[in-house]
Enzyme design. Structure first.
Site, mmCIF file in Angstrom:
data_model
loop_
_atom_site.group_PDB
_atom_site.id
_atom_site.type_symbol
_atom_site.label_atom_id
_atom_site.label_comp_id
_atom_site.label_asym_id
_atom_site.label_seq_id
_atom_site.Cartn_x
_atom_site.Cartn_y
_atom_site.Cartn_z
ATOM 1 N N ASP A 83 52.953 76.517 66.006
ATOM 2 C CA ASP A 83 53.871 77.618 65.740
ATOM 3 C C ASP A 83 53.319 78.907 66.336
ATOM 4 O O ASP A 83 52.126 79.203 66.200
ATOM 5 C CB ASP A 83 54.005 77.767 64.216
ATOM 6 C CG ASP A 83 55.120 78.707 63.823
ATOM 7 O OD1 ASP A 83 56.280 78.396 64.142
ATOM 8 O OD2 ASP A 83 54.830 79.751 63.202
ATOM 9 N N GLU B 127 54.479 76.358 70.916
ATOM 10 C CA GLU B 127 55.698 77.159 70.831
ATOM 11 C C GLU B 127 55.350 78.572 71.252
ATOM 12 O O GLU B 127 54.626 79.275 70.547
ATOM 13 C CB GLU B 127 56.233 77.187 69.393
ATOM 14 C CG GLU B 127 57.591 77.839 69.319
ATOM 15 C CD GLU B 127 57.805 78.830 68.186
ATOM 16 O OE1 GLU B 127 58.958 79.088 67.848
ATOM 17 O OE2 GLU B 127 56.818 79.370 67.650
HETATM 18 C C1 NOJ Z 1 58.608 79.923 64.752
HETATM 19 C C2 NOJ Z 1 59.290 78.946 63.858
HETATM 20 O O1 NOJ Z 1 59.963 78.005 64.641
HETATM 21 C C3 NOJ Z 1 60.208 79.744 62.977
HETATM 22 O O2 NOJ Z 1 61.081 78.931 62.249
HETATM 23 C C4 NOJ Z 1 59.376 80.607 62.077
HETATM 24 O O3 NOJ Z 1 60.219 81.440 61.334
HETATM 25 C C5 NOJ Z 1 58.424 81.485 62.877
HETATM 26 N N1 NOJ Z 1 57.781 80.781 63.936
HETATM 27 C C6 NOJ Z 1 57.350 82.029 61.974
HETATM 28 O O4 NOJ Z 1 56.497 81.007 61.557
#
Ligand code: NOJ
Length: 579
Positions: free
Chosen positions: A224, A290
């Site tokens: 993440d 990500e």
């Molecule tokens: C990216 C995640 O995919 C999302 O759902 C989340 O709110 C943020 N990062 C914070 O963790």
């Protein structure tokens, strides 16, 4: 240390399970646990629910699943607020359930990614609670970013950074005597304090988390916000956003908040941990990052040798439905990844973005975010999203394009991600009543942005009425549209023309034809409105974005996203041809 899942008895249907490079071409199915399947019938999905659907995923023909956070969490950001990285939320099940999931998935030939959320914890995490209880300057507070406020009484935030969900990125604590105390940093929701990765205890803690799950048989982690974590220790102010009045989160090069140089050392450290498992039955474990970064060269740094294995290709997800835009993203992504020996991935959606059917059914197909995103060249993101929701969606058009996009995505070199429900052609649910909206974006944006709930509505599995087999009769945590009776997996499974059948056929062909793994991509020129290429010598892919039907290269049509018309490929359709 290994358990039963590390000596899997692999079902024959995934011949690539034991290939050490399995992740390079893997089709990974994203499971959002809250909304996938509700085995205990309490309105929220759970691990036993996921286990019950593993045969469905194996039949679908994907190579792996990625389970979004399943950890104990107050769910103030859908589980991306983790209170304990080494357990399963009681809402979702137990560690024994997780072990069962891993063993069952491996037996069915499915690899399993889970989510690592390293930038922030939940405010319920015991270490944050300890930090709150400790004094300013204490070692407990050093695990997070606590700072005195600015201004005469410290009542202004330590800097001007803005939260990604709206409002300031700092919240003030209250001292034991009730007086206002220090501030803490949260780049996302107030309930998600940022870890201080400059404190050696934090990387050490996450090494243990990785090993905890790798030892249980987890094959990889989705990371993440992999471009967060490291921050300029001076925490300098950034340029003000004209829209929010707080610092702009535009991720420009040199940002003190995003893609700060320290992320490299963290990524290298994780790769070393993954390599410790190279000789285990499941092989080296893998990462997918990500990170929304521009230009692509910044992202490519993340997949250079000894850093991470792969990243999501969000340029693909952000691309409009047009020949020009789709050709451009392919042309840009493949050589950039190829230059560093990393696979490209292809992404149409996830739990943060407007579902592809709806996005491609709007007049503006490149706009994707249901949350606030800012950056150079973007208009006010709030206004943009507000404008987008009321614009009616042509669902039929969107579905037609989403099916064509799926065949394009699944035919390209590299890996692909399928967000749960994409294989059913689910649209975004745009009319969830405001009082049921759960995404923190809704409140933090002053109820201007509806947020991401519309793509998180529980899956319709079977039957004529909600909960459509999600649970037995409990009301799902978000309401399902009555029209989803026509979109259930059960109904689509018996319809050869359904989107589910299209995905199954595409994934079976992708596995059966070696060109999809090894065939070089070479472009075919069928006109400006057509994206066409070969994979190797014997396979062609044609996507028609123009209004005139297109004549196809000679060969056997293996699959089409829409029926050919007198042998021609119509608008908004893709076909795969054996030459
Ligand atoms: C990216 C995640 O995919 C999302 O759902 C989340 O709110 C943020 N990062 C914070 O963790």
């Amino acid at each position: 240390m290994t358990n039963a899942s590390a000596t899997p008895q692999i079902a024959a249907q995934n011949p690539h399970f034991h290939d050490p490079d399995w992740w390079r071409n893997a089709v990974v199915y994203q499971v959002y646990p809250r909304s996938f399947a509700d085995a205990d019938n309490n309105g929220t999905g759970d691990v036993q629910g996921i286990i019950s659907k593993l045969p469905y995923l194996a039949d679908l023909g994907v190579d792996a699943l990625w389970v979004s956070p399943w950890y104990p969490s107050p769910l103030l950001d859908g589980g991306y607020d983790v209170a304990d990285y080494r357990d399963i939320s009681p809402r979702f099940g137990t560690l024994a359930d997780a072990d069962e999931l891993l063993t069952t998935a491996h037996r069915l030939g499915l690899r399993v990614f889970i989510d690592l959320v390293p930038n922030h914890s939940s405010w319920d995490h015991p270490l944050f609670q300890a930090a709150l209880a400790a004094a300013p300057g204490s070692p407990e507070r050093e695990l997070y970013y606590f700072r005195d406020g600015r201004g005469e009484n410290g009542d202004l935030p330590p800097n001007n950074w803005g939260s990604m969900f709206g409002g300031p990125a700092w919240s003030r604590t209250t001292n034991p005597d009730g007086t206002p105390g220090q501030w803490y940093l949260h780049m996302f929701d107030v309930s998600q304090p940022d870890w201080n990765w400059d404190n050696p205890a934090v990387p050490a803690l996450f090494d243990d988390v990785l090993r905890f799950w790798f030892d249980r048989g987890v094959d990889g982690f989705r990371i993440d916000v992999a471009d967060a974590m490291a921050k300029d220790p001076a925490l300098p102010d950034v340029t003000l956003s004209p829209f929010t009045g707080h610092g702009a989160n535009d991720k420009h090069e040199g940002s003190p908040q995003w893609d700060y140089p320290g992320v490299e050392a963290i990524q290298r450290r994780w790769r070393a941990v993954a390599r410790e498992y190279a000789d285990s039955d499941l092989g080296e474990r893998v990462f997918v990052a990500e990170a929304y970064l521009d230009p692509i060269q910044r992202l490519i740094e993340y997949v250079t040798p000894d850093r991470l294995h792969s990243t999501f290709n969000f340029d693909a997800l952000l691309s409009e439905w047009s020949a020009e835009s789709q050709r451009a993203v392919i042309t840009k992504s493949l050589p950039a990844h190829g230059a560093v020996g990393a696979p490209t991935t292809w992404v149409l959606g996830n739990h943060d973005t407007i579902r592809v059917v709806t996005r491609f059914g709007k007049p503006e197909t490149g706009t994707n975010f249901a949350q606030s995103v800012e950056g150079e060249g973007w208009e006010d993101p709030a206004e943009r999203t507000i404008r987008m929701h009321p614009i009616p969606t042509d669902v039929e058009l969107g579905l037609r394009r989403a099916r064509a996009a799926a065949l394009l995505e699944l035919s390209l070199p590299g890996g692909a991600y399928v967000y749960q429900g994409e294989e059913l052609g689910l649209p975004e649910v745009e009319d969830i009543p405001e009082d049921l909206l759960d995404d923190p974006t809704w409140e933090r944006s002053g109820r201007r942005l509806r947020g991401r709930d519309g793509c998180r509505v529980p899956m319709p599995w079977s039957g004529q009425a909600s909960p459509f087999g999600f649970g037995t009769d409990a009301q799902p945590w978000l309401p399902q549209p009555a029209a989803w009776a026509d979109l259930t997996a059960e109904k689509q499974a018996s319809d050869p023309g359904s989107t589910l059948s299209l995905y199954r056929a595409a994934l079976a062909l992708r596995r059966a034809r070696p060109e999809f793994r090894t065939g070089e991509l070479s472009w075919l020129d069928l006109g400006a409105d057509v994206v066409a290429f070969q994979r190797g010598d014997a396979l062609a892919v044609v996507v028609n974005f123009g209004s005139a039907p297109v004549s196809l290269p000679a060969g056997e049509v293996l699959l089409t996203s829409a029926p050919l018309v007198e042998g021609l490929l119509p608008l908004d359709a893709t076909t795969w041809i054996a030459l």
